[in-house]
Design a protein around this motif. Structure first.
Motif, PDB file in Angstrom:
ATOM      1  N   ASP A  93       0.846  -1.189   0.000  1.00  0.00           N
ATOM      2  CA  ASP A  93       0.000   0.000   0.000  1.00  0.00           C
ATOM      3  C   ASP A  93       0.890   1.250   0.000  1.00  0.00           C
ATOM      4  N   GLU A  94       0.286   2.415   0.017  1.00  0.00           N
ATOM      5  CA  GLU A  94       1.028   3.670  -0.101  1.00  0.00           C
ATOM      6  C   GLU A  94       1.792   4.034   1.165  1.00  0.00           C
ATOM      7  N   THR A  95       1.464   3.406   2.301  1.00  0.00           N
ATOM      8  CA  THR A  95       2.142   3.727   3.555  1.00  0.00           C
ATOM      9  C   THR A  95       3.285   2.773   3.854  1.00  0.00           C
ATOM     10  N   GLY A  96       3.660   1.922   2.891  1.00  0.00           N
ATOM     11  CA  GLY A  96       4.793   1.042   3.077  1.00  0.00           C
ATOM     12  C   GLY A  96       4.467  -0.282   3.731  1.00  0.00           C
ATOM     13  N   SER A  97       3.214  -0.559   3.979  1.00  0.00           N
ATOM     14  CA  SER A  97       2.828  -1.849   4.542  1.00  0.00           C
ATOM     15  C   SER A  97       2.522  -2.813   3.407  1.00  0.00           C
ATOM     16  N   PHE A  98       2.615  -4.108   3.683  1.00  0.00           N
ATOM     17  CA  PHE A  98       2.250  -5.093   2.676  1.00  0.00           C
ATOM     18  C   PHE A  98       1.647  -6.307   3.348  1.00  0.00           C
ATOM     19  N   SER A  99       0.870  -7.057   2.585  1.00  0.00           N
ATOM     20  CA  SER A  99       0.191  -8.243   3.094  1.00  0.00           C
ATOM     21  C   SER A  99       0.265  -9.359   2.078  1.00  0.00           C
ATOM     22  N   PHE A 100       0.246 -10.585   2.567  1.00  0.00           N
ATOM     23  CA  PHE A 100       0.200 -11.745   1.692  1.00  0.00           C
ATOM     24  C   PHE A 100      -0.413 -12.899   2.459  1.00  0.00           C
ATOM     25  N   GLY A 101      -0.788 -13.938   1.740  1.00  0.00           N
ATOM     26  CA  GLY A 101      -1.415 -15.090   2.364  1.00  0.00           C
ATOM     27  C   GLY A 101      -0.617 -16.355   2.140  1.00  0.00           C
ATOM     28  N   ILE A 102      -0.788 -17.296   3.049  1.00  0.00           N
ATOM     29  CA  ILE A 102      -0.204 -18.622   2.918  1.00  0.00           C
ATOM     30  C   ILE A 102      -1.359 -19.610   2.991  1.00  0.00           C
ATOM     31  N   GLU A 103      -1.445 -20.488   1.999  1.00  0.00           N
ATOM     32  CA  GLU A 103      -2.609 -21.366   1.879  1.00  0.00           C
ATOM     33  C   GLU A 103      -2.619 -22.505   2.883  1.00  0.00           C
ATOM     34  N   GLU A 104      -1.461 -23.057   3.201  1.00  0.00           N
ATOM     35  CA  GLU A 104      -1.411 -24.209   4.098  1.00  0.00           C
ATOM     36  C   GLU A 104      -0.345 -24.020   5.164  1.00  0.00           C
ATOM     37  N   HIS A 105      -0.712 -24.281   6.412  1.00  0.00           N
ATOM     38  CA  HIS A 105       0.261 -24.147   7.499  1.00  0.00           C
ATOM     39  C   HIS A 105       1.327 -25.240   7.435  1.00  0.00           C
TER      40      HIS A 105
END
Length: 172
Positions: A93-105
């Protein structure tokens, strides 16, 4: 010598598992999350009733853990290696944060599939900051962070490239 105040740091890493129901499945998710992160998770509750899904307001439907400092860095290194050190540019995002997902633990090192527990996915949100951000959070004499000192999208991408060796994939 580079200015230490301009250095980008990991503020926190939030790992969230949305189970969608309380009970045994939520307890299993908490156990898995604690095993992966080494920290006790807190439950997240629903904000409103969703009858089609059988969710009531105030019911526990997930769990999360907030990691900081060395623990956050170690976890992030493991999580990014699961994605083969590749992230798309639209995940920032514009504030320098990012996100992602992991499908399986079960992709994490040391985790094996157990049919009694099942498989859980998780969402990981990473917040970055620079030194001096406490000025905007403290109680007394609170000030705003100037625009030139905030972490930008490009700063976050460069931080991941240099610190973790991540490849940023362009999204069309």
């Amino acid at each position: 010598m580079e200015n230490k105040m301009r250095e980008v740091l990991i503020d926190k890493v939030v790992v969230n598992m949305g189970v969608g129901e309380s009970g045994i499945r939520l307890n299993n998710a908490e156990r898995v999350l604690e095993e992966i992160t080494g920290q006790k998770p807190v439950r997240t509750i629903s904000k409103r009733t969703r009858q089609p899904f059988g969710i009531k307001k105030g019911e526990s439907i997930g769990c999360k853990v907030t990691l900081r400092k060395d623990r956050a860095e170690r976890f992030l290194k493991d999580a990014l290696s699961i994605l083969n050190n590749m992230i798309s540019d639209y995940q920032f995002d514009e504030t320098g944060s990012f996100s992602f997902g992991i499908e399986e633990h079960t992709d994490f090192p040391g985790m094996e599939y157990d049919p009694d527990i099942g498989i859980f996915g998780m969402d990981i949100s990473v917040s970055l900051r620079r030194r001096g951000y406490r000025v905007s959070k403290r109680r007394k004499n609170r000030k705003k962070i100037p625009k030139r000192h905030r972490v930008t999208r490009e700063d976050a991408m460069e931080f991941l490239r240099s610190k973790f060796g991540v490849t940023i994939v362009e999204w069309e």
